[in-house]
Write a protein that holds these residues in place. Structure first.
Motif, PDB file in Angstrom:
ATOM      1  N   UNK A 171       0.401  -1.131   0.068  1.00 36.64           N
ATOM      2  CA  UNK A 171      -0.045  -0.437   0.332  1.00 36.64           C
ATOM      3  C   UNK A 171       1.294   1.175   0.023  1.00 36.64           C
ATOM      4  N   UNK A 172       0.296   2.202  -0.834  1.00 37.52           N
ATOM      5  CA  UNK A 172       0.992   3.217  -0.289  1.00 37.52           C
ATOM      6  C   UNK A 172       1.588   4.498   1.047  1.00 37.52           C
ATOM      7  N   UNK A 173       0.612   4.041   1.685  1.00 38.43           N
ATOM      8  CA  UNK A 173       0.276   4.026   3.251  1.00 38.43           C
ATOM      9  C   UNK A 173       1.411   2.737   3.788  1.00 38.43           C
ATOM     10  N   UNK A 174       2.268   2.094   3.245  1.00 39.39           N
ATOM     11  CA  UNK A 174       3.082   1.404   4.053  1.00 39.39           C
ATOM     12  C   UNK A 174       4.396   2.124   4.357  1.00 39.39           C
ATOM     13  N   UNK A 175       4.704   1.538   4.770  1.00 43.28           N
ATOM     14  CA  UNK A 175       6.469   2.551   5.408  1.00 43.28           C
ATOM     15  C   UNK A 175       7.448   1.997   4.740  1.00 43.28           C
ATOM     16  N   UNK A 180      15.458   0.026  -0.251  1.00 41.59           N
ATOM     17  CA  UNK A 180      17.110   0.331  -0.983  1.00 41.59           C
ATOM     18  C   UNK A 180      16.397   0.071  -2.384  1.00 41.59           C
ATOM     19  N   UNK A 181      16.683   0.953  -3.073  1.00 43.92           N
ATOM     20  CA  UNK A 181      16.761   1.247  -4.526  1.00 43.92           C
ATOM     21  C   UNK A 181      17.985   1.393  -5.091  1.00 43.92           C
ATOM     22  N   UNK A 182      17.721   0.581  -6.838  1.00 44.37           N
ATOM     23  CA  UNK A 182      18.885   1.113  -7.288  1.00 44.37           C
ATOM     24  C   UNK A 182      18.321   1.996  -8.698  1.00 44.37           C
ATOM     25  N   UNK A 183      17.155   2.125  -8.634  1.00 44.16           N
ATOM     26  CA  UNK A 183      16.893   2.977  -9.541  1.00 44.16           C
ATOM     27  C   UNK A 183      15.775   4.263  -9.003  1.00 44.16           C
ATOM     28  N   UNK A 184      15.597   5.225 -10.278  1.00 48.79           N
ATOM     29  CA  UNK A 184      14.848   6.460  -9.488  1.00 48.79           C
ATOM     30  C   UNK A 184      13.520   6.453  -9.683  1.00 48.79           C
ATOM     31  N   UNK A 185      13.434   5.473 -10.332  1.00 47.43           N
ATOM     32  CA  UNK A 185      11.192   5.698 -10.647  1.00 47.43           C
ATOM     33  C   UNK A 185      10.473   4.747  -9.553  1.00 47.43           C
ATOM     34  N   UNK A 186       9.752   5.191  -9.661  1.00 45.07           N
ATOM     35  CA  UNK A 186       8.730   4.950  -8.351  1.00 45.07           C
ATOM     36  C   UNK A 186       8.897   4.167  -8.049  1.00 45.07           C
ATOM     37  N   UNK A 187       8.854   2.720  -6.922  1.00 45.25           N
ATOM     38  CA  UNK A 187       8.958   2.005  -6.363  1.00 45.25           C
ATOM     39  C   UNK A 187       7.421   0.976  -6.310  1.00 45.25           C
ATOM     40  N   UNK A 188       6.211   1.452  -6.629  1.00 45.16           N
ATOM     41  CA  UNK A 188       4.954   1.014  -6.237  1.00 45.16           C
ATOM     42  C   UNK A 188       4.102   1.366  -8.012  1.00 45.16           C
ATOM     43  N   UNK A 189       3.797  -0.049  -8.637  1.00 41.98           N
ATOM     44  CA  UNK A 189       3.292   0.699  -9.740  1.00 41.98           C
ATOM     45  C   UNK A 189       1.617   0.139  -9.174  1.00 41.98           C
ATOM     46  N   UNK A 190       0.709   0.751  -9.805  1.00 40.98           N
ATOM     47  CA  UNK A 190      -0.354   0.506  -9.662  1.00 40.98           C
ATOM     48  C   UNK A 190      -1.090   0.095 -10.788  1.00 40.98           C
ATOM     49  N   UNK A 191      -1.696  -1.184 -10.596  1.00 42.78           N
ATOM     50  CA  UNK A 191      -2.394  -1.751 -11.609  1.00 42.78           C
ATOM     51  C   UNK A 191      -3.724  -2.112 -11.527  1.00 42.78           C
ATOM     52  N   UNK A 193      -6.567  -4.537 -11.755  1.00 44.44           N
ATOM     53  CA  UNK A 193      -7.177  -6.260 -11.222  1.00 44.44           C
ATOM     54  C   UNK A 193      -8.128  -6.287 -11.181  1.00 44.44           C
ATOM     55  N   UNK A 194      -9.052  -7.996 -11.721  1.00 41.18           N
ATOM     56  CA  UNK A 194     -10.636  -8.084 -10.868  1.00 41.18           C
ATOM     57  C   UNK A 194     -10.382  -8.282 -10.103  1.00 41.18           C
ATOM     58  N   UNK A 195      -9.396  -7.289  -9.284  1.00 45.61           N
ATOM     59  CA  UNK A 195     -10.579  -7.612  -7.394  1.00 45.61           C
ATOM     60  C   UNK A 195     -10.073  -6.391  -7.133  1.00 45.61           C
ATOM     61  N   UNK A 196      -9.805  -4.920  -8.220  1.00 50.63           N
ATOM     62  CA  UNK A 196      -9.507  -3.703  -8.099  1.00 50.63           C
ATOM     63  C   UNK A 196      -8.482  -3.410  -8.359  1.00 50.63           C
ATOM     64  N   UNK A 197      -8.234  -2.509  -8.087  1.00 50.17           N
ATOM     65  CA  UNK A 197      -6.969  -1.744  -7.861  1.00 50.17           C
ATOM     66  C   UNK A 197      -5.581  -1.867  -7.173  1.00 50.17           C
ATOM     67  N   UNK A 198      -4.543  -2.706  -7.536  1.00 48.64           N
ATOM     68  CA  UNK A 198      -3.593  -2.925  -6.383  1.00 48.64           C
ATOM     69  C   UNK A 198      -2.474  -2.491  -7.222  1.00 48.64           C
ATOM     70  N   UNK A 199      -1.700  -2.427  -5.941  1.00 46.22           N
ATOM     71  CA  UNK A 199       0.012  -1.254  -6.480  1.00 46.22           C
ATOM     72  C   UNK A 199       0.590  -2.661  -6.041  1.00 46.22           C
ATOM     73  N   UNK A 200       1.421  -2.974  -7.069  1.00 49.77           N
ATOM     74  CA  UNK A 200       2.350  -4.159  -7.641  1.00 49.77           C
ATOM     75  C   UNK A 200       4.333  -3.418  -7.427  1.00 49.77           C
ATOM     76  N   UNK A 201       4.733  -4.274  -6.502  1.00 47.36           N
ATOM     77  CA  UNK A 201       6.356  -4.149  -6.236  1.00 47.36           C
ATOM     78  C   UNK A 201       7.640  -4.158  -7.539  1.00 47.36           C
ATOM     79  N   UNK A 202       7.979  -2.912  -7.798  1.00 52.02           N
ATOM     80  CA  UNK A 202       8.642  -2.683  -9.255  1.00 52.02           C
ATOM     81  C   UNK A 202       9.824  -2.419  -8.133  1.00 52.02           C
ATOM     82  N   UNK A 203      10.983  -3.317  -8.171  1.00 46.54           N
ATOM     83  CA  UNK A 203      12.345  -2.641  -7.522  1.00 46.54           C
ATOM     84  C   UNK A 203      13.279  -2.145  -8.947  1.00 46.54           C
ATOM     85  N   UNK A 204      13.504  -2.967  -9.872  1.00 46.53           N
ATOM     86  CA  UNK A 204      14.014  -2.400 -10.862  1.00 46.53           C
ATOM     87  C   UNK A 204      13.170  -1.294 -11.976  1.00 46.53           C
TER      88      UNK A 204
END
Length: 584
Positions: A171-175, A180-191, A193-204
């Motif tokens: 969740x964007x509200x999580x701490x 630690x990131x090897x990139x500058x793009x946002x960590x979470x990506x909103x997608x 799904x059939x269950x509704x909106x979710x935020x998936x984790x994208x390290x790279x």
């Protein structure tokens, strides 16, 4: 080892990994372990692996290449790669690391669509198996993430199996402030799904969605993949980006204990299935954290020596080896059953995180500025305080060593060969990138076409053109290949260059970098000394204590170094391998 004791070992691993994980019943750990045994085909009793045995020696060296680094019409790229290996390096290398050869969507293979297939543009499994029949084959297990357009992710979006709960979400509200990131793009990506909106984790990248190892089904899938790779001849498994594997909001999400335990579990399974198979952890992180992946000789067999490229390049462009020497003195010898995997160039670039704490920030700034002046590009990451920091230098090594901090000079070839002479002599197993093997230059057209900096060192050679250049005695490719292949042929004949042979650092001043290797049976010594400056340096032979009653010779020049000589004048970037026992 009987299946019951293997099951017990796996249960202990699984208890550590899944303790406290919602939805994973601790009463089922034994059942899950038995399923992993079944997936690996280990239902029958197996031999207990011997932990402290070296499955490698001084003859081992790997070429690192994409499946399509060398191309020829009317032939699959993997067939052309094997043709190149057979003709040019069969007598000086033992193995090949073929970078991801699967269908993919981005990152030149590291955004995998299907782990069980070979990219049709490269060839098929028969081509992979043909290479594995003649060379020790290293394959990438891209274990942290896969493509956002993979069938697994499509199933995740549509709440189907396999894939329903295969990806890490938050969740964007999580701490997530400490992640630690090897990139500058946002960590979470909103997608959606059939269950509704979710935020998936994208390290790279947002095309590389992180897998959810909290779900044991993901672990099962990768054990099945490992079994398939073993059956196709893979003997060395490179665990790509494995340090980021386990996610825990409120932590750094790197090098967590669960990640280390997953590596231990995979090693237990792999070495029972194939006792001489090797695990290599790809952890482009600060040096001390990287070394932790040796574990107690129960995790990685090899760890990448990530600090070597930036420190060695820094030494050669500044003419001062003190930082390199300090690091080398701090490196613990790898115990039997483990080894360093040495490299100085890769498909990515020169990582700078492994230089943190080893080079001063001012030194890193000078290194970055010098590489940019030589045509290199910089990839960035977001630092702890949100600041932009250099993550890696993207440049071909041949161009990186074209000069010093003073600018380009006439010593580029000698400096380049000096770098490899140092790397080949160091404790560990050497890996040489195919574009270093032939001295490929920066490929700016490929950067423009690909739209990312790393493409600068991912040139594709037409095989006919490469053959012509290697045959032309006046070409830089011929001179580079001739020098490197000759060093490798010498290296593989010397027992003192066993990856686990003794190594001690010599103190010869800032302009001479030296170390001593002694064979495991103590019969052969080699003093490895390199002039890392563009000026003649005098080596006082009394400083290396050559024993008077033995005959000493430089393996590279074949010239004697006897007790009557008080000193040797070393030319710019010259290397000496002074030994008491000439082999080969």
């Amino acid at each position: 080892m009987n299946p019951n004791s293997l099951s017990d070992a796996l249960t202990r691993h699984l208890t550590t990994i899944y303790q406290g994980v919602d939805g994973v019943d601790s009463d089922n750990h034994g059942q899950l372990g038995n399923k992993l045994i079944e997936l690996m085909g280990l239902q029958q009793a197996t031999t207990e692996p011997t932990r402290y045995v070296n499955h490698w020696d001084e003859k081992d060296c790997l070429v690192i290449s994409y499946g399509d680094s060398v191309l020829q019409p009317e032939e699959t790229p993997l067939q052309t790669l094997k043709r190149f290996l057979d003709r040019y390096v069969e007598d000086c290398i033992s193995g090949v690391h073929i970078l991801p050869f699967y269908p993919y969507t981005s990152d030149d293979g590291f955004s995998v669509l299907d782990y069980s297939s070979v990219n049709e543009s490269l060839g098929d499994w028969s081509d992979i198996e043909a290479i594995a029949a003649d060379y020790s084959l290293m394959s990438d297990l891209v274990i942290n993430h896969c493509s956002a357009r993979s069938p697994w992710f499509e199933n995740f979006l549509n709440d189907r199996e396999p894939g329903h709960n295969f990806f890490a979400t938050a969740s964007p509200d999580d701490d997530l402030s400490a992640v630690v990131r090897p990139r500058t793009n946002a960590l979470l990506k909103e997608v959606e799904t059939v269950r509704g909106s979710q935020f998936v984790w994208c390290t790279f990248s947002h095309d590389q969605v992180d897998l959810n190892f909290r779900n044991p089904e993901v672990l099962k899938q990768f054990v099945s993949i490992i079994r398939q790779y073993l059956d196709s001849g893979v003997r060395i498994f490179r665990l790509d980006a494995v340090a980021f594997l386990w996610k825990e909001p409120g932590t750094s999400c790197i090098n967590l204990e669960q990640t280390h335990e997953v590596v231990r579990l995979l090693r237990t399974l792999i070495e029972h299935a194939q006792p001489d198979a090797i695990i290599v952890t790809e952890t482009n992180i600060p040096n001390r954290e990287n070394l932790a992946y040796f574990g107690n000789a129960n995790e990685a067999h090899w760890v990448y020596n990530f600090s070597l490229p930036p420190l060695l390049v820094n030494s050669l462009i500044t003419g001062d080896c003190n930082y390199l020497k300090q690091w080398m003195m701090s490196m613990p010898p790898a115990r039997n059953g483990t080894a360093y995997f040495n490299f100085i160039a890769s498909h990515d670039g020169i990582g700078l995180r492994p230089a943190e704490g080893l080079l001063k920030e001012t030194e890193i700034d000078i290194l970055v500025d010098t590489m940019q002046s030589f045509g290199g590009r910089i990839s960035w990451r977001t630092g702890d305080q949100g600041q932009r920091k250099p993550y890696e230098i993207n440049i071909s090594l041949f161009d990186a060593l074209q000069g010093t901090t003073e600018g380009p000079d006439q010593w580029g070839l000698q400096r380049f060969l000096c770098a490899h002479a140092i790397m080949f002599a160091l404790e560990g197993v050497p890996g040489i990138y195919i574009h270093s093997l032939v001295g490929t230059h920066n490929d700016y057209q490929r950067v423009e076409n690909a739209g990312h900096n790393r493409a600068i060192n991912r040139h594709q050679w037409q095989y006919s053109e490469l053959q012509a250049r290697l045959a032309n005695a006046n070409s830089s490719e011929h001179q580079v290949f001739g020098g490197i292949s000759e060093l490798l042929k010498i290296r593989r004949q010397q027992s003192a260059f066993h990856p686990n042979a003794t190594q001690f650092t010599l103190h010869l001043g800032s302009g001479l970098f030296g170390f001593w290797r002694q064979s495991i049976d103590r019969q052969q010594s080699i003093f490895c000394i390199s002039n890392i400056t563009s000026e003649v340096q005098m080596l006082n032979l009394s400083d290396i204590n050559l024993i008077d009653n033995e005959n000493w010779v430089d393996l590279i020049s074949q010239l004697p170094c006897d007790g009557l000589m008080q000193s040797v004048a070393m030319e710019p970037y010259q290397t000496l391998w002074i030994t008491n026992q000439v082999n080969g």
